[in-house]
Motif scaffolding. Structure first.
Motif, PDB file in Angstrom:
ATOM      1  N   SER A 178       0.830  -1.208   0.000  1.00 34.15           N
ATOM      2  CA  SER A 178       0.000   0.000   0.000  1.00 34.15           C
ATOM      3  C   SER A 178       0.860   1.252   0.000  1.00 34.15           C
ATOM      4  O   SER A 178       0.541   2.250  -0.652  1.00 34.15           O
ATOM      5  CB  SER A 178      -0.920   0.010   1.225  1.00 34.15           C
ATOM      6  OG  SER A 178      -1.772  -1.105   1.217  1.00 34.15           O
ATOM      7  N   GLU A 179       1.953   1.194   0.749  1.00 38.77           N
ATOM      8  CA  GLU A 179       2.876   2.321   0.792  1.00 38.77           C
ATOM      9  C   GLU A 179       3.507   2.552  -0.573  1.00 38.77           C
ATOM     10  O   GLU A 179       3.616   3.698  -1.049  1.00 38.77           O
ATOM     11  CB  GLU A 179       3.956   2.051   1.843  1.00 38.77           C
ATOM     12  CG  GLU A 179       4.913   3.207   2.064  1.00 38.77           C
ATOM     13  CD  GLU A 179       4.248   4.409   2.729  1.00 38.77           C
ATOM     14  OE1 GLU A 179       4.735   5.532   2.499  1.00 38.77           O
ATOM     15  OE2 GLU A 179       3.249   4.217   3.462  1.00 38.77           O
ATOM     16  N   ILE A 180       3.914   1.484  -1.234  1.00 41.69           N
ATOM     17  CA  ILE A 180       4.529   1.587  -2.566  1.00 41.69           C
ATOM     18  C   ILE A 180       3.563   2.214  -3.572  1.00 41.69           C
ATOM     19  O   ILE A 180       3.944   3.042  -4.396  1.00 41.69           O
ATOM     20  CB  ILE A 180       4.976   0.186  -3.052  1.00 41.69           C
ATOM     21  CG1 ILE A 180       6.141  -0.325  -2.213  1.00 41.69           C
ATOM     22  CG2 ILE A 180       5.365   0.220  -4.536  1.00 41.69           C
ATOM     23  CD1 ILE A 180       6.505  -1.779  -2.491  1.00 41.69           C
ATOM     24  N   LEU A 181       2.283   1.833  -3.460  1.00 43.85           N
ATOM     25  CA  LEU A 181       1.291   2.247  -4.459  1.00 43.85           C
ATOM     26  C   LEU A 181       0.462   3.461  -4.037  1.00 43.85           C
ATOM     27  O   LEU A 181      -0.434   3.871  -4.775  1.00 43.85           O
ATOM     28  CB  LEU A 181       0.346   1.068  -4.752  1.00 43.85           C
ATOM     29  CG  LEU A 181       1.005  -0.120  -5.458  1.00 43.85           C
ATOM     30  CD1 LEU A 181       0.108  -1.343  -5.388  1.00 43.85           C
ATOM     31  CD2 LEU A 181       1.327   0.227  -6.897  1.00 43.85           C
ATOM     32  N   GLY A 182       0.731   4.016  -2.879  1.00 43.85           N
ATOM     33  CA  GLY A 182      -0.030   5.181  -2.430  1.00 43.85           C
ATOM     34  C   GLY A 182      -1.472   4.854  -2.078  1.00 43.85           C
ATOM     35  O   GLY A 182      -2.382   5.663  -2.312  1.00 43.85           O
ATOM     36  N   LEU A 183      -1.692   3.679  -1.487  1.00 43.34           N
ATOM     37  CA  LEU A 183      -3.057   3.241  -1.157  1.00 43.34           C
ATOM     38  C   LEU A 183      -3.320   3.215   0.348  1.00 43.34           C
ATOM     39  O   LEU A 183      -4.404   2.805   0.781  1.00 43.34           O
ATOM     40  CB  LEU A 183      -3.300   1.831  -1.724  1.00 43.34           C
ATOM     41  CG  LEU A 183      -3.323   1.691  -3.244  1.00 43.34           C
ATOM     42  CD1 LEU A 183      -3.344   0.219  -3.621  1.00 43.34           C
ATOM     43  CD2 LEU A 183      -4.527   2.407  -3.828  1.00 43.34           C
ATOM     44  N   ARG A 221      -8.483   1.541  -8.492  1.00 37.95           N
ATOM     45  CA  ARG A 221      -8.822   0.114  -8.572  1.00 37.95           C
ATOM     46  C   ARG A 221      -7.690  -0.674  -9.227  1.00 37.95           C
ATOM     47  O   ARG A 221      -7.363  -1.780  -8.787  1.00 37.95           O
ATOM     48  CB  ARG A 221     -10.115  -0.082  -9.367  1.00 37.95           C
ATOM     49  CG  ARG A 221     -11.355   0.455  -8.687  1.00 37.95           C
ATOM     50  CD  ARG A 221     -12.583   0.263  -9.553  1.00 37.95           C
ATOM     51  NE  ARG A 221     -13.725   1.015  -9.040  1.00 37.95           N
ATOM     52  CZ  ARG A 221     -14.911   1.070  -9.640  1.00 37.95           C
ATOM     53  NH1 ARG A 221     -15.103   0.432 -10.782  1.00 37.95           N
ATOM     54  NH2 ARG A 221     -15.883   1.775  -9.112  1.00 37.95           N
ATOM     55  N   GLN A 222      -7.109  -0.087 -10.260  1.00 32.05           N
ATOM     56  CA  GLN A 222      -6.017  -0.786 -10.930  1.00 32.05           C
ATOM     57  C   GLN A 222      -4.809  -0.913 -10.016  1.00 32.05           C
ATOM     58  O   GLN A 222      -4.100  -1.919 -10.039  1.00 32.05           O
ATOM     59  CB  GLN A 222      -5.637  -0.058 -12.215  1.00 32.05           C
ATOM     60  CG  GLN A 222      -4.714  -0.851 -13.139  1.00 32.05           C
ATOM     61  CD  GLN A 222      -5.288  -2.213 -13.491  1.00 32.05           C
ATOM     62  OE1 GLN A 222      -5.095  -3.176 -12.753  1.00 32.05           O
ATOM     63  NE2 GLN A 222      -5.987  -2.292 -14.606  1.00 32.05           N
ATOM     64  N   ARG A 223      -4.579   0.098  -9.184  1.00 36.03           N
ATOM     65  CA  ARG A 223      -3.474   0.018  -8.228  1.00 36.03           C
ATOM     66  C   ARG A 223      -3.736  -1.053  -7.175  1.00 36.03           C
ATOM     67  O   ARG A 223      -2.797  -1.714  -6.704  1.00 36.03           O
ATOM     68  CB  ARG A 223      -3.229   1.378  -7.572  1.00 36.03           C
ATOM     69  CG  ARG A 223      -2.368   2.298  -8.436  1.00 36.03           C
ATOM     70  CD  ARG A 223      -1.994   3.545  -7.702  1.00 36.03           C
ATOM     71  NE  ARG A 223      -3.070   4.527  -7.717  1.00 36.03           N
ATOM     72  CZ  ARG A 223      -3.168   5.563  -6.895  1.00 36.03           C
ATOM     73  NH1 ARG A 223      -2.254   5.758  -5.977  1.00 36.03           N
ATOM     74  NH2 ARG A 223      -4.166   6.414  -7.001  1.00 36.03           N
ATOM     75  N   VAL A 224      -5.000  -1.233  -6.790  1.00 34.41           N
ATOM     76  CA  VAL A 224      -5.337  -2.313  -5.857  1.00 34.41           C
ATOM     77  C   VAL A 224      -5.033  -3.668  -6.502  1.00 34.41           C
ATOM     78  O   VAL A 224      -4.483  -4.568  -5.860  1.00 34.41           O
ATOM     79  CB  VAL A 224      -6.824  -2.236  -5.432  1.00 34.41           C
ATOM     80  CG1 VAL A 224      -7.189  -3.447  -4.566  1.00 34.41           C
ATOM     81  CG2 VAL A 224      -7.097  -0.945  -4.674  1.00 34.41           C
ATOM     82  N   ALA A 225      -5.388  -3.804  -7.790  1.00 29.30           N
ATOM     83  CA  ALA A 225      -5.098  -5.054  -8.501  1.00 29.30           C
ATOM     84  C   ALA A 225      -3.590  -5.298  -8.554  1.00 29.30           C
ATOM     85  O   ALA A 225      -3.121  -6.429  -8.388  1.00 29.30           O
ATOM     86  CB  ALA A 225      -5.685  -4.990  -9.910  1.00 29.30           C
ATOM     87  N   LEU A 226      -2.818  -4.233  -8.781  1.00 26.81           N
ATOM     88  CA  LEU A 226      -1.357  -4.363  -8.762  1.00 26.81           C
ATOM     89  C   LEU A 226      -0.870  -4.736  -7.358  1.00 26.81           C
ATOM     90  O   LEU A 226       0.038  -5.559  -7.205  1.00 26.81           O
ATOM     91  CB  LEU A 226      -0.712  -3.049  -9.201  1.00 26.81           C
ATOM     92  CG  LEU A 226      -0.801  -2.690 -10.687  1.00 26.81           C
ATOM     93  CD1 LEU A 226      -0.372  -1.248 -10.913  1.00 26.81           C
ATOM     94  CD2 LEU A 226       0.062  -3.627 -11.508  1.00 26.81           C
ATOM     95  N   GLY A 227      -1.482  -4.138  -6.340  1.00 28.66           N
ATOM     96  CA  GLY A 227      -1.099  -4.432  -4.966  1.00 28.66           C
ATOM     97  C   GLY A 227      -1.338  -5.879  -4.602  1.00 28.66           C
ATOM     98  O   GLY A 227      -0.528  -6.510  -3.908  1.00 28.66           O
ATOM     99  N   ARG A 228      -2.440  -6.423  -5.091  1.00 28.24           N
ATOM    100  CA  ARG A 228      -2.742  -7.835  -4.829  1.00 28.24           C
ATOM    101  C   ARG A 228      -1.667  -8.745  -5.421  1.00 28.24           C
ATOM    102  O   ARG A 228      -1.342  -9.800  -4.877  1.00 28.24           O
ATOM    103  CB  ARG A 228      -4.111  -8.171  -5.414  1.00 28.24           C
ATOM    104  CG  ARG A 228      -4.631  -9.540  -5.035  1.00 28.24           C
ATOM    105  CD  ARG A 228      -6.074  -9.706  -5.437  1.00 28.24           C
ATOM    106  NE  ARG A 228      -6.281  -9.349  -6.831  1.00 28.24           N
ATOM    107  CZ  ARG A 228      -7.475  -9.184  -7.389  1.00 28.24           C
ATOM    108  NH1 ARG A 228      -8.571  -9.309  -6.660  1.00 28.24           N
ATOM    109  NH2 ARG A 228      -7.589  -8.874  -8.661  1.00 28.24           N
ATOM    110  N   ALA A 229      -1.116  -8.308  -6.569  1.00 24.87           N
ATOM    111  CA  ALA A 229      -0.024  -9.074  -7.184  1.00 24.87           C
ATOM    112  C   ALA A 229       1.275  -8.913  -6.401  1.00 24.87           C
ATOM    113  O   ALA A 229       2.025  -9.870  -6.203  1.00 24.87           O
ATOM    114  CB  ALA A 229       0.166  -8.615  -8.630  1.00 24.87           C
ATOM    115  N   ILE A 230       1.537  -7.701  -5.925  1.00 21.97           N
ATOM    116  CA  ILE A 230       2.796  -7.417  -5.221  1.00 21.97           C
ATOM    117  C   ILE A 230       2.910  -8.202  -3.921  1.00 21.97           C
ATOM    118  O   ILE A 230       3.978  -8.733  -3.598  1.00 21.97           O
ATOM    119  CB  ILE A 230       2.909  -5.902  -4.929  1.00 21.97           C
ATOM    120  CG1 ILE A 230       3.119  -5.129  -6.233  1.00 21.97           C
ATOM    121  CG2 ILE A 230       4.061  -5.615  -3.968  1.00 21.97           C
ATOM    122  CD1 ILE A 230       3.026  -3.630  -6.057  1.00 21.97           C
ATOM    123  N   VAL A 231       1.820  -8.310  -3.164  1.00 24.04           N
ATOM    124  CA  VAL A 231       1.903  -8.933  -1.837  1.00 24.04           C
ATOM    125  C   VAL A 231       2.281 -10.409  -1.902  1.00 24.04           C
ATOM    126  O   VAL A 231       2.777 -10.971  -0.916  1.00 24.04           O
ATOM    127  CB  VAL A 231       0.576  -8.786  -1.057  1.00 24.04           C
ATOM    128  CG1 VAL A 231       0.266  -7.325  -0.797  1.00 24.04           C
ATOM    129  CG2 VAL A 231      -0.575  -9.471  -1.781  1.00 24.04           C
TER     130      VAL A 231
END
Length: 373
Positions: free
Chosen positions: A120-125, A141-151
């Motif tokens: 979340s910190e990386i993506l500003g969420l 929403r797209q950043r959340v989808a990216l975040g789900r991949a990052i974790v």
């Protein structure tokens, strides 16, 4: 490590008469950003889904770090995928969406919390973790989808047209976000798009596809400067390359029925010396044509002007063939004007009219070109 190899990979659907993907060969090095690009139906998303394990491979081998994974379950391939439609659960918060995969893997609660907060910190969420998807913008929403991949800490990211649902301004912003994210995380990334601007600005290498077959592989600079065939030349670049039909006559290119001619450059003379009298296609990009006040043998008539701030596209008829010129905006130019044109001789290409392949001086050069891809 996260090296990917596709060896003669094919996909044939039951009842289909041909391959959706045919003899796909590609070695992807660790930390590369590979973009698969081509028109709708060219097989790029099918290829991505085979890598993910969402589609069976009909023929060939897929290797990840030297291990054949054709029959390995998607969840066991060490891959995270970001889809076009985000695929977020509407009843879950941002935190819950990002944590979902980790919880299914029975990851400890404190680790889940730490990983989600880090992503979340990386993506500003960070300030949005308690919100639900309906309360977010498309970019969020797209950043959340990216975040789900990052974790998931995967070493491979697969992205299937992740920006196609965003407006033009937001796409530009998210392109920069994804590039920054790739550099920060160092993941091997395979990205699918039909937008050649995304391909040119994001990729370390581009794979251009048509009808399930690879047309060319190379860096953005390589596919732009040395297109292997007319399809690549027309697909890469905005607008695509101009094609002028004519024939070889001695050391000159003669347009159409002989309305005008153009002297070949020294290197081009070597290429066409065995093609005297043959029909060929001269290719030149819109930005490699200049409008000049000096008298030239190439004269055009302005048919349409598209002004876009500092640049304009001038649609012109040259020797009864349509071409487009990309140049700085000139408010004095108007439709119907007769203009003199100069071609940048270092930027022209000659294509075989029948095969549509770019002519080069000899087979050694062609082999070198293919090897570089």
């Amino acid at each position: 490590m996260s090296k990917i190899q596709l060896n003669n990979v094919c996909k044939t659907y039951p009842g289909s008469q041909g391959h959706s993907v045919k003899n796909f060969n590609l070695d992807i090095e660790e930390k590369e950003f590979i973009v698969l690009v081509g028109p709708s139906g060219c097989g790029k998303s099918t290829t991505l889904r085979m890598i993910a394990g969402l589609e069976d491979i009909s023929e060939g081998d897929l290797l990840i770090d030297g291990r054949r994974v054709n029959e390995i379950e998607p969840k066991n391939r060490g891959i995270s995928m970001v889809f076009q439609n985000y695929a977020l659960y509407p009843h879950m918060t941002v935190f819950e969406n990002m944590a979902f995969g980790l919880r299914r893997q029975k990851t400890a609660k404190d680790q889940v919390k730490a990983k989600v907060e880090e992503a979340s910190e990386i993506l500003g969420l960070t300030s949005l973790l308690k919100r639900k998807p309906k309360e977010l913008s498309g970019g969020q929403r797209q950043r959340v989808a990216l975040g789900r991949a990052i974790v998931r800490n995967s070493s491979i990211f697969l992205m299937d047209e992740p920006l196609s649902n965003l407006d033009a301004k937001l796409r530009v912003h998210m392109r920069a976000e994804i590039i920054r994210l790739h550099r920060q995380l160092g993941t091997t990334t395979i990205y699918v798009t039909h937008d050649q601007t995304e391909a040119m600005t994001m990729a370390t290498r581009i794979v251009i596809m048509k009808d399930g077959v690879i047309q060319q592989i190379g860096t953005p600079s390589e596919v732009y400067s040395t297109p292997e065939n007319m399809f690549v030349a027309s697909f890469i670049g905005l607008p695509g390359m101009n094609f002028l039909h004519g024939r070889v006559q001695g050391d000159r290119f003669v347009f159409g029925l002989g309305e005008a001619s153009y002297p070949f450059s020294k290197s081009e003379k070597n290429i066409v010396k065995t093609n005297n009298g043959e029909a060929v296609v001269l290719g030149i990009r819109p930005e490699s044509i200049a409008i000049t006040m000096e008298e030239t043998t190439l004269k055009g008539v302005v048919e349409l002007i598209e002004r876009n701030g500092a640049e304009m596209l001038v649609h012109t008829r040259l020797a009864n063939q349509e071409i487009v010129i990309k140049c700085k905006t000139d408010e004095t130019l108007k439709m119907g004007d007769r203009i003199n044109l100069n071609f940048n001789k270092e930027s022209t290409h000659i294509f075989d009219k029948k095969t549509e392949k770019r002519l080069i001086e000899n087979e050694i050069q062609r082999e070198a070109l293919l090897t570089s891809c």
